[in-house]
Design an enzyme around this catalytic site. Structure first.
Site, PDB file in Angstrom:
ATOM      1  N   HIS A 173       0.692  -1.111   0.046  1.00 28.25           N
ATOM      2  CA  HIS A 173      -0.001   0.138  -0.039  1.00 28.25           C
ATOM      3  C   HIS A 173       0.629   1.208  -0.118  1.00 28.25           C
ATOM      4  O   HIS A 173       0.287   2.596  -0.001  1.00 28.25           O
ATOM      5  CB  HIS A 173      -1.106  -0.041   1.479  1.00 28.25           C
ATOM      6  CG  HIS A 173      -1.922   0.693   1.220  1.00 28.25           C
ATOM      7  ND1 HIS A 173      -2.236   2.033   2.104  1.00 28.25           N
ATOM      8  CD2 HIS A 173      -3.148   1.137   0.421  1.00 28.25           C
ATOM      9  CE1 HIS A 173      -3.452   2.610   1.770  1.00 28.25           C
ATOM     10  NE2 HIS A 173      -3.761   2.022   0.883  1.00 28.25           N
ATOM     11  N   LYS A 175       3.210   4.496  -0.982  1.00 25.13           N
ATOM     12  CA  LYS A 175       3.471   5.454  -1.975  1.00 25.13           C
ATOM     13  C   LYS A 175       4.556   6.475  -1.678  1.00 25.13           C
ATOM     14  O   LYS A 175       4.877   6.914  -0.543  1.00 25.13           O
ATOM     15  CB  LYS A 175       2.095   6.243  -1.779  1.00 25.13           C
ATOM     16  CG  LYS A 175       0.879   5.776  -2.356  1.00 25.13           C
ATOM     17  CD  LYS A 175      -0.069   5.387  -1.138  1.00 25.13           C
ATOM     18  CE  LYS A 175      -1.601   4.798  -1.363  1.00 25.13           C
ATOM     19  NZ  LYS A 175      -2.366   4.407  -0.350  1.00 25.13           N
ATOM     20  N   ASP A 180      16.394  12.125  -7.908  1.00 25.15           N
ATOM     21  CA  ASP A 180      17.806  12.234  -7.839  1.00 25.15           C
ATOM     22  C   ASP A 180      18.250  12.097  -6.224  1.00 25.15           C
ATOM     23  O   ASP A 180      19.173  12.575  -5.982  1.00 25.15           O
ATOM     24  CB  ASP A 180      18.226  13.672  -8.124  1.00 25.15           C
ATOM     25  CG  ASP A 180      18.150  13.848  -9.592  1.00 25.15           C
ATOM     26  OD1 ASP A 180      17.873  12.888 -10.454  1.00 25.15           O
ATOM     27  OD2 ASP A 180      18.366  14.977 -10.117  1.00 25.15           O
ATOM     28  N   HIS A 415      -9.227  11.111   1.800  1.00 25.93           N
ATOM     29  CA  HIS A 415      -8.284  10.058   1.854  1.00 25.93           C
ATOM     30  C   HIS A 415      -7.012  10.167   2.352  1.00 25.93           C
ATOM     31  O   HIS A 415      -6.019   9.415   2.412  1.00 25.93           O
ATOM     32  CB  HIS A 415      -8.055   9.604   0.278  1.00 25.93           C
ATOM     33  CG  HIS A 415      -7.296   8.416  -0.268  1.00 25.93           C
ATOM     34  ND1 HIS A 415      -6.090   8.256  -0.274  1.00 25.93           N
ATOM     35  CD2 HIS A 415      -8.056   7.204  -0.126  1.00 25.93           C
ATOM     36  CE1 HIS A 415      -5.888   7.014  -0.513  1.00 25.93           C
ATOM     37  NE2 HIS A 415      -6.679   6.339  -0.421  1.00 25.93           N
ATOM     38  N   LYS A 417      -4.349  10.580   5.278  1.00 18.82           N
ATOM     39  CA  LYS A 417      -3.837   9.835   6.536  1.00 18.82           C
ATOM     40  C   LYS A 417      -3.096  10.647   7.017  1.00 18.82           C
ATOM     41  O   LYS A 417      -1.622  10.652   6.743  1.00 18.82           O
ATOM     42  CB  LYS A 417      -3.160   8.585   6.070  1.00 18.82           C
ATOM     43  CG  LYS A 417      -3.982   7.513   5.085  1.00 18.82           C
ATOM     44  CD  LYS A 417      -3.681   7.829   3.721  1.00 18.82           C
ATOM     45  CE  LYS A 417      -4.048   6.561   2.551  1.00 18.82           C
ATOM     46  NZ  LYS A 417      -5.476   6.174   2.984  1.00 18.82           N
ATOM     47  N   ASP A 422      -0.033  16.773  20.025  1.00 19.52           N
ATOM     48  CA  ASP A 422       0.445  17.878  20.748  1.00 19.52           C
ATOM     49  C   ASP A 422       0.855  19.075  20.155  1.00 19.52           C
ATOM     50  O   ASP A 422       1.779  19.957  20.555  1.00 19.52           O
ATOM     51  CB  ASP A 422       1.403  17.510  21.753  1.00 19.52           C
ATOM     52  CG  ASP A 422       0.933  16.319  22.818  1.00 19.52           C
ATOM     53  OD1 ASP A 422      -0.272  16.446  22.945  1.00 19.52           O
ATOM     54  OD2 ASP A 422       1.872  15.564  23.104  1.00 19.52           O
TER      55      ASP A 422
END
Length: 519
Positions: A173, A175, A180, A415, A417, A422
């Site tokens: 999952h 991404k 470079d 979508h 996440k 704090d």
């Protein structure tokens, strides 16, 4: 139509009777590693070094706007001069997907080493394109945990892999894009129109970040572990033709030369009052916020871990541990939320400590996974009673999300996440707070200690909340109420907005059918 459906079912049944295929046993995987950033050879590496805030270990640029996120990917690919490493779960054969493919092909043709690793679950639409691209010099493509056979359709893939479904249920999952060895992109977005506000029907409200500094070699190390793992297979092993001439002709047909040169219409500035990354790079600039950061990822071999080791080493366990350390405030956005016993234990412990908690997730009309939503709904009363302020993103609000997230008149679906602890620590990556992320999928993310970045992240969360119903317990009776966006408590609904009698029936019938561990 009925006859065609019958023939399809009969064909799938016969495939199942024939038996299951298997992956190649003797696989040649040339080992390769990330190239160190070289300011002398790479303008991107020189820019990353120059633009890193003074004294900072790492630097970050948040990307809440979908169009900016696509612009940033294309800009980094176009400016790369030495190497590009990419790792994604979904890559669609749509306008956005082809644009990024085209930019990668152009980069490889000018001498940039391109390594592309895709999870194989969602590659049906791009399978032929991947095979054709694999013949481009300097471009190597691998598939993570692939299907063996009948690759032209998902139904065929599954029918010829019935004996391997437990293996195929475990997906990558992650991404990630690294240019470079100096600038990286991480976050929740896959490569598809709906992640970049280009789908006329529904678009995701999501979040990425560009990273520079010491955290980038850490991300590169995680990429190398996946690239060189036994779970990754060269796409050429599944190609119907290894003739370069055939693949070159197919590539010209599937990906015309102009595809990688998409020009985007971009707002002048985004929610954070920042200009597009492409414009900044052209001016030899990049706005970065300083932070002390480290990158974390599950092992590529996560599916082989025994339960006790899995529980102790997964990215989810580390994230929950950091959340448990909150002293005053915890803010979380998660599109797919099924806390289970570990998550509820964290929330209840934080409630006892007096920590203020905010949670943003999807409503049923907004979600693209009703099953996961039903799993969340089982926990919702307990989450609310643990003192958590819940916000459920509405598929459509009177205010719209075009100015903030670029969704226009289409439906908005969360979508992103994200966790902010704090007002100091930001957790960002691919991890959902659900059992699948904990036990079945591999995930990747970063933890950043940066009050300034936390302030920006909280500003983005406030914009998400403006698109959401606030869920609160009723003072009496233990039921829940939904307060519309930007309204007061006296405007609350006692019934869940947008949920029909049919939805309620679906929940009743479907809820027991899917074990929580699969959500």
């Amino acid at each position: 139509m009925a006859l065609r459906s019958f023939r399809l079912l009969a064909a799938l049944f016969m495939l199942a009777l024939v038996g299951c295929g298997s992956l190649p046993g003797d696989v040649h995987r040339p080992v390769s590693y990330s190239l160190l950033p070289s300011p002398d050879e790479s303008p991107i590496a020189r820019l990353a070094a120059d633009q890193l805030p003074a004294g900072a270990q790492s630097g970050f640029r948040l990307l809440p706007l979908g169009s900016y996120a696509l612009d940033a990917r294309l800009a980094l690919i176009r400016h790369a001069s030495r190497t590009l490493d990419l790792q994604y779960y979904i890559w669609d054969n749509d306008e956005s997907g082809r644009a990024v493919f085209g930019a990668l092909k152009d980069a490889a043709e000018r001498g940039v080493r391109v390594r592309l690793l895709l999870d194989d679950l969602n590659t049906t639409s791009v399978d032929k394109l991947l095979q054709a691209l694999s013949s481009v010099p300097n471009m190597e493509i691998r598939l993570f945990n692939p299907f063996c056979c009948a690759r032209a359709s998902l139904a065929g893939r599954i029918a010829t892999s019935l004996g391997e479904l437990p293996r195929l249920d475990r997906r990558m999952h992650n991404k990630l894009l690294i240019a470079d060895g100096a600038l990286a992109m991480i976050g929740g977005r896959n490569i598809s129109d709906e992640y970049f506000a280009r789908n006329p029907v529904a678009n995701f409200i999501d979040l990425d970040a560009i990273a520079a500094g010491r955290v980038v070699p850490q991300l590169a190390m995680h990429f190398d572990r996946y690239w060189n793992s036994d779970e990754s297979f060269p796409v050429s092993y599944f190609s119907s033709s290894r003739d370069p001439g055939v693949n070159s002709g197919l590539l010209q047909k599937l990906l015309p030369p102009s595809t990688g040169r998409m020009e985007l219409e971009l707002p002048e500035k985004d929610l954070l009052e920042l200009e597009p990354v492409s414009k900044e790079l052209q001016a030899n600039q990049l706005t970065l916020v300083a932070g002390l950061a480290y990158a974390v990822a599950d092992r590529p071999s996560k599916r082989f871990l025994p339960p006790e080791e899995l529980e102790s080493s997964s990215l989810m366990t580390g994230a929950l541990s950091q959340m448990l350390g909150a002293r005053t405030e915890l803010v979380v956005t998660s599109p797919y939320l099924v806390p289970g016993k570990p998550g509820m234990s964290v929330l209840q412990s934080l409630q006892q400590k007096g920590v203020r908690m905010t949670l943003v997730t999807n409503s049923l009309p907004a979600t693209d996974s009703a099953f996961v939503y039903f799993g969340y709904a089982r926990y919702r009363p307990r989450i609310a009673n643990a003192g958590v302020e819940i916000y459920e993103v509405s598929a459509s609000t009177p205010h719209g999300n075009k100015a903030v997230f670029g969704g226009g008149s289409s439906r908005g679906r969360l979508h992103a996440k994200l966790a902010v602890i704090d007002e100091e620590v930001v957790l960002l990556g691919s991890l959902n707070l659900d059992p699948r992320s904990a036990r079945r999928n591999t995930e990747l993310g970063v933890a950043v200690d940066s009050p300034e970045l936390a302030k920006q992240a909280l500003r983005i969360v406030e914009a998400m909340k403006a698109e959401a119903y606030r869920v609160r317990p009723e003072p009496e009776g233990g039921s829940l109420a939904w307060v519309p966006p930007n309204e007061e408590d006296d405007q609350a609904f006692n019934e869940e907005p947008g949920v029909s009698a049919l939805n309620a029936l679906q929940r009743l019938l479907l809820n027991p059918l899917v074990p929580e561990d699969l959500l």
